[in-house]
Design a protein around this motif. Structure first.
Motif, PDB file in Angstrom:
ATOM      1  N   ALA A 109       0.824  -1.222   0.000  1.00  0.00           N
ATOM      2  CA  ALA A 109       0.000   0.000   0.000  1.00  0.00           C
ATOM      3  C   ALA A 109       0.855   1.268   0.000  1.00  0.00           C
ATOM      4  N   PRO A 110       1.917   1.330   0.812  1.00  0.00           N
ATOM      5  CA  PRO A 110       2.756   2.539   0.743  1.00  0.00           C
ATOM      6  C   PRO A 110       3.339   2.776  -0.653  1.00  0.00           C
ATOM      7  N   LEU A 111       3.681   1.684  -1.358  1.00  0.00           N
ATOM      8  CA  LEU A 111       4.220   1.844  -2.715  1.00  0.00           C
ATOM      9  C   LEU A 111       3.144   2.347  -3.669  1.00  0.00           C
ATOM     10  N   ALA A 112       1.963   1.696  -3.598  1.00  0.00           N
ATOM     11  CA  ALA A 112       0.918   1.996  -4.576  1.00  0.00           C
ATOM     12  C   ALA A 112       0.189   3.304  -4.267  1.00  0.00           C
ATOM     13  N   GLU A 120      12.427   3.394   0.440  1.00  0.00           N
ATOM     14  CA  GLU A 120      11.734   3.985   1.602  1.00  0.00           C
ATOM     15  C   GLU A 120      10.761   2.984   2.218  1.00  0.00           C
ATOM     16  N   ALA A 121       9.966   2.349   1.335  1.00  0.00           N
ATOM     17  CA  ALA A 121       8.921   1.441   1.821  1.00  0.00           C
ATOM     18  C   ALA A 121       9.550   0.253   2.546  1.00  0.00           C
ATOM     19  N   ILE A 155      -1.209  -5.470  11.909  1.00  0.00           N
ATOM     20  CA  ILE A 155      -1.212  -4.163  12.591  1.00  0.00           C
ATOM     21  C   ILE A 155      -0.103  -3.271  12.021  1.00  0.00           C
ATOM     22  N   VAL A 156       1.106  -3.809  11.869  1.00  0.00           N
ATOM     23  CA  VAL A 156       2.175  -2.934  11.353  1.00  0.00           C
ATOM     24  C   VAL A 156       1.963  -2.625   9.872  1.00  0.00           C
ATOM     25  N   ARG A 157       1.283  -3.530   9.164  1.00  0.00           N
ATOM     26  CA  ARG A 157       0.940  -3.210   7.770  1.00  0.00           C
ATOM     27  C   ARG A 157       0.057  -1.960   7.732  1.00  0.00           C
ATOM     28  N   ALA A 158      -0.898  -1.902   8.648  1.00  0.00           N
ATOM     29  CA  ALA A 158      -1.756  -0.707   8.710  1.00  0.00           C
ATOM     30  C   ALA A 158      -0.931   0.514   9.117  1.00  0.00           C
ATOM     31  N   LEU A 159       0.014   0.317  10.040  1.00  0.00           N
ATOM     32  CA  LEU A 159       0.832   1.447  10.501  1.00  0.00           C
ATOM     33  C   LEU A 159       1.727   2.006   9.388  1.00  0.00           C
ATOM     34  N   ALA A 160       2.062   1.147   8.430  1.00  0.00           N
ATOM     35  CA  ALA A 160       2.954   1.573   7.349  1.00  0.00           C
ATOM     36  C   ALA A 160       2.321   2.671   6.491  1.00  0.00           C
ATOM     37  N   MET A 161       1.011   2.836   6.625  1.00  0.00           N
ATOM     38  CA  MET A 161       0.334   3.916   5.879  1.00  0.00           C
ATOM     39  C   MET A 161       0.286   5.210   6.697  1.00  0.00           C
ATOM     40  N   ASP A 162       0.976   5.214   7.826  1.00  0.00           N
ATOM     41  CA  ASP A 162       1.004   6.401   8.700  1.00  0.00           C
ATOM     42  C   ASP A 162      -0.407   6.923   8.988  1.00  0.00           C
TER      43      ASP A 162
END
Ligand SMILES: Nc1ncnc2c1ncn2[C@@H]1O[C@H](COP(=O)(O)OP(=O)(O)OP(=O)(O)O)[C@@H](O)[C@H]1O
Length: 248
Positions: A109-112, A120-121, A155-162
């Motif tokens: 998600a951060p990439l897309a 960065e991602a 949870i950290v996947r969600a956090l990766a979207m800040d």
């Protein structure tokens, strides 16, 4: 840590299904302040998930309004996808992509959507994995992990979207009992850092210890809300008293 800064305001929210024969939400009002942790409790079918899912418009309200940062989400000029990116969502059943590695799950998600560079991602994903002690799992696939590990990665996947807010829908309900603690520990540490959180939970101990405010729902309504001490030690509504007598 609660402040008076209102981030989410739900006003007279109604959600009907099956042409109005099911009223999952019936005039719900709820404010969530910046940095506040709100636990939503109540019997099965009371509307907890529907309320949570309405906040990021996974459910479209039938009536009422939801304001995020003062903006009415029903406003046609609101970009719903952009709104959803501000809200991390964690589900009961993890919802990791089975054919992607742990690292890919987190960076996708951060990439897309955030247009981060791969460097960065990946750097951010590895930092998040280190935080939860699972950096060594970066190249593995979700089916090689325990339920507790999968949920912490979700949870950290969600956090990766800040995200500005984290929404948790019964995040420990599908876990074996011995794995509940590791997920609650991570949620506890997010709360301590000041993350705004709404948590639908059956974990009354967690609600009592971590939540700033507890909301009790029954039959699509918010019947009582207050501090954990108020709700758990001096419940007023007979339905809350009855509910607590069964779950505590
Ligand atoms: N897609 C749907 N179609 C029809 N009815 C629905 C739908 N989703 C939820 N409902 C109904 O809305 C009501 C509230 O459901 P919801 O899942 O929000 O309750 P809940 O408090 O989260 O329950 P649980 O603790 O069992 O998950 C229930 O009566 C449920 O059957």
């Amino acid at each position: 840590m609660a402040t008076s800064n209102k981030l989410i305001s739900v006003q007279h929210l109604v959600k009907e299904y099956n042409h109005g024969t099911v009223k999952a939400l019936n005039d719900c009002n709820l404010d969530i302040a910046q940095g506040e942790v709100v636990a939503i409790i109540g019997p099965s079918g009371s509307g907890k998930s529907t309320l949570l899912r309405s906040l990021n418009l996974l459910e479209e309200p039938t009536g009422g309004q939801i304001f995020f940062d003062g903006v009415d989400l029903a406003d046609k000029s609101v970009d719903i996808n952009l709104h959803r990116q501000k809200m991390g969502m964690v589900f009961q059943h993890f919802n990791l992509f089975p054919h992607k590695t742990v690292l890919q799950n987190i960076t996708m998600a951060p990439l897309a959507l955030k247009k981060k560079t791969p460097e960065e991602a990946q750097k951010q994903a590895m930092e998040l994995l280190e935080r939860i002690g699972l950096a060594d799992k970066a190249g593995e696939y979700p089916n090689m992990l325990s339920g507790g590990q999968k949920q912490r990665i979700a949870i950290v996947r969600a956090l990766a979207m800040d995200p500005e807010v984290m929404l948790f829908d019964e995040p420990t309900s599908a876990l074996d009992p011995e794995m509940v603690g590791e997920v609650l520990d991570l949620m506890r540490s997010l709360a301590k850092e000041g993350m705004t959180m709404a948590v639908v939970t059956h974990e009354m101990g967690f609600a009592r210890e971590v939540a700033d405010r507890v909301v009790f729902m029954a039959e699509g309504k918010i019947l009582e809300e207050g501090s954990p001490a108020e709700l758990f030690d001096s419940p007023k509504d007979p339905r809350l008293q009855d509910f607590l007598s069964k779950v505590l």
